[in-house]
Design a protein around this motif. Structure first.
Motif, short mmCIF file in Angstrom:
data_model
loop_
_atom_site.label_atom_id
_atom_site.label_comp_id
_atom_site.label_asym_id
_atom_site.label_seq_id
_atom_site.Cartn_x
_atom_site.Cartn_y
_atom_site.Cartn_z
N GLN A 328 0.83 -1.22 0.00
CA GLN A 328 0.00 0.00 0.00
C GLN A 328 0.85 1.26 0.00
O GLN A 328 0.41 2.31 -0.44
CB GLN A 328 -1.01 0.01 1.16
CG GLN A 328 -0.43 -0.07 2.55
CD GLN A 328 -0.26 -1.52 3.01
OE1 GLN A 328 -0.14 -2.45 2.21
NE2 GLN A 328 -0.23 -1.72 4.32
N ARG A 350 -6.77 -1.95 -6.10
CA ARG A 350 -6.23 -2.64 -7.27
C ARG A 350 -4.72 -2.41 -7.37
O ARG A 350 -3.95 -3.33 -7.65
CB ARG A 350 -6.96 -2.10 -8.51
CG ARG A 350 -6.69 -2.86 -9.76
CD ARG A 350 -7.57 -4.11 -9.83
NE ARG A 350 -7.29 -4.89 -11.04
CZ ARG A 350 -6.43 -5.91 -11.06
NH1 ARG A 350 -5.78 -6.28 -10.00
NH2 ARG A 350 -6.23 -6.58 -12.19
N THR A 352 -2.74 -1.73 -4.97
CA THR A 352 -2.08 -2.45 -3.87
C THR A 352 -1.86 -3.91 -4.27
O THR A 352 -0.78 -4.47 -4.05
CB THR A 352 -2.94 -2.38 -2.59
OG1 THR A 352 -3.21 -1.01 -2.30
CG2 THR A 352 -2.23 -3.01 -1.40
N GLU A 353 -2.88 -4.50 -4.89
CA GLU A 353 -2.76 -5.89 -5.37
C GLU A 353 -1.61 -6.02 -6.35
O GLU A 353 -0.78 -6.93 -6.27
CB GLU A 353 -4.02 -6.25 -6.17
CG GLU A 353 -5.03 -7.10 -5.46
CD GLU A 353 -6.34 -7.13 -6.28
OE1 GLU A 353 -7.38 -7.09 -5.64
OE2 GLU A 353 -6.29 -7.18 -7.54
N ALA A 356 1.73 -5.69 -4.69
CA ALA A 356 2.07 -6.88 -3.90
C ALA A 356 2.68 -7.96 -4.80
O ALA A 356 3.64 -8.63 -4.42
CB ALA A 356 0.83 -7.41 -3.19
N ASN A 413 -6.08 -16.94 -6.78
CA ASN A 413 -4.72 -16.46 -6.52
C ASN A 413 -3.79 -17.16 -7.51
O ASN A 413 -4.19 -18.13 -8.17
CB ASN A 413 -4.31 -16.74 -5.06
CG ASN A 413 -4.38 -18.21 -4.72
OD1 ASN A 413 -3.73 -19.04 -5.37
ND2 ASN A 413 -5.18 -18.56 -3.72
N GLY A 460 -6.83 -10.86 -12.58
CA GLY A 460 -8.07 -11.09 -11.84
C GLY A 460 -8.95 -12.07 -12.60
O GLY A 460 -8.80 -12.30 -13.81
#
Ligand code: GLU
Length: 480
Positions: A328, A350, A352-353, A356, A413, A460
């Motif tokens: 984040q 989004r 942040t995803e 990561a 995932n 996604g």
């Protein structure tokens, strides 16, 4: 005594690496001294050289300071807004006999210097207009505007107590009667610095060692203003930064403005970490958070020798920071880089995803953004060469099976998605490549993307299924 430091850039260009390090050391020394909120860090724009100073450069410096998050205290001072103050101080010095009007012409001064050189002495103004007890000054010539000279002490020594270089002693006979105001009344650089450092209560002058020669002149003027027993700042002259060829760091080494490093995808924390280590160490620790720098930095541990700029190490430090920064906390920079690539309006969750997934596999935020572009760009065409190589008659059926396997997953995932893909390869007794490459082409349009896990995790579920559906019919039509 609480610490007051300053960063005093001349706005004649962007904030470069050396300037940023000086700013960092000054900021750290203020913030690290005696706990939060105790020290003050002043930002002063030294814009008296009107020909070379520009508003764009001021803005570029402020932008870079904001990006580095080296927050200053109080207002930003601009020297060009302080001319009245400088004029008052000059009048005071003249009244007190510590400065004087000098009517010598430029040619006369040059001749004095020449004469001194001929005698093997340091070229200097000869003091023609300097008032001395019992001396009668010449009659001022008509129509000549004088410059104002500072009456430098004629004997004795000036000592710089330098936290980095140790004590430096200069004989005052080496020093000229410096011009502190030009014939048009405008104050000169060394004079403005002194008045500012005094008015702003600067306790520590931390700056590049290209200013060492100015320091004895500045100390003498300051003593004339505050008295021999008055408070003088402590100086710390930081050695310069060299390029790998041992020459002073310059554009040739690619080391341009700080904001270029932003464009290249460096994190401000990483750049600061790299800069703090250029000339300072805490044991053998290489990676520092801002908090750790604040906890350990000590200006007295800055080393006296020049340091060498190493772009490879900077890149490594950046990568380490990417790894250790929470996803984040990468959102701001990632958003900025995506916007430069034409992608706006992505929400924080989004980003942040994406951060990561990407932060462990990229060296820069720019690379993160570039390698995530496919997520935001619909597939408008499949690369013909890749299609020719990887799309076979059996492909549409394999992809349809992949699609169903993925649609049935409970959790989305990378790991689960990749297991579903492997299952299809196993069921059909084909190698992973026969499935993975067509998936890549189906969802990105080309054969190059992060690993299949990461690619699908980034996209996604919905987008993956939509793109697979489209590819199944497209490839079926192609091969049917
Ligand atoms: N304005 C000077 C420079 O940009 C710095 C002066 C100082 O720190 O005293 O080099």
């Amino acid at each position: 005594m609480s610490v007051v430091t300053r960063f005093a850039p001349s706005p004649t260009g962007y904030l470069h690496i050396g300037g940023a390090r000086t700013a960092l050391y000054s900021w750290l020394h203020a913030r690290a001294s005696g706990g939060p909120g105790d020290g003050r860090f002043v930002l002063r724009i030294e814009d008296t050289d009107r020909e070379r100073s520009t508003d764009e450069a001021v803005q570029a410096i402020l932008d870079a300071m904001a990006w580095l998050n080296l927050e200053h205290d109080g207002e930003i001072y601009y020297q060009t807004r302080r001319f009245d103050r400088y004029a008052d101080v000059i009048d005071r010095l003249i009244d007190e006999g510590k400065a004087y009007r000098c009517y010598s012409s430029a040619e006369e001064v040059e001749a004095m210097r020449e004469a001194a050189r001929a005698k093997g002495e340091k070229p200097k103004y000869d003091g023609t207009w300097r008032p001395m007890p019992g001396k009668t000054l010449p009659e001022p010539p008509a129509g000549v505007d004088p410059v104002i000279r500072f009456a430098t002490p004629l004997d004795g020594h000036t000592v710089i107590h330098d936290l980095v270089k140790g004590d430096i002693t200069i004989s005052n006979t080496e020093l000229d009667d410096l011009v502190i105001a030009r014939a048009d009344g405008s104050p000169t650089y060394n004079f403005c610095v002194v008045v500012d450092d005094m008015d702003m209560g600067i306790t520590h002058v931390i700056r590049g060692d290209d200013h060492v020669n100015n320091t004895p002149r500045q100390i003498n003027i300051l003593k004339a203003l505050v008295g021999d027993d008055g408070d003088l700042p402590v100086y710390a002259h930081v050695p310069m930064i060299l390029g790998s060829d041992g020459k002073r760091l310059s554009k040739r080494h690619g080391a341009v403005g700080v904001m270029r490093y932003r464009e290249e995808g460096y994190l401000p924390e990483a750049l600061l970490n790299y800069l703090v280590r250029l000339g300072w160490a805490h044991g053998d620790q290489e990676i520092f958070t801002r908090e750790q720098m604040l906890a350990h930095f000590d200006i007295e541990n800055v080393q006296g020798g020049a340091s060498t700029f190493d772009p490879d190490k900077l890149l490594w430090v950046n990568q380490e920071h990417l790894k250790m920064t929470a996803p984040q906390d990468l959102v701001g920079e990632l958003r900025w880089h995506l916007a430069r690539l034409g992608i706006d309006g992505v929400d924080d969750a989004r980003l942040t995803e994406i951060a990561a997934i990407q932060k462990g596999r990229c060296k820069t935020v720019r690379e993160m953004a570039e390698q995530s572009l496919f997520v935001f760009q619909p597939v408008t065409e499949y690369e013909p060469k890749a299609v020719k190589k990887h799309i076979k008659t059996a492909t549409p059926d394999l992809l349809a099976q992949v699609r169903d396997g993925l649609a049935a997953l409970d959790d989305w995932n990378g790991e689960a998605a990749s297991a579903a893909v492997k299952q299809v390869a196993t069921d059909n007794e084909v190698g992973m490549g026969k499935v993975a490459q067509p998936i890549r082409i189906a969802v990105t349009g080309g054969p190059v993307s992060p690993s299949i896990d990461d690619t699908l995790a980034l996209l996604g579920r919905d987008e993956t299924l939509t793109r697979l559906d489209a590819a199944v019919s497209e490839f079926a039509a192609l091969k049917g």
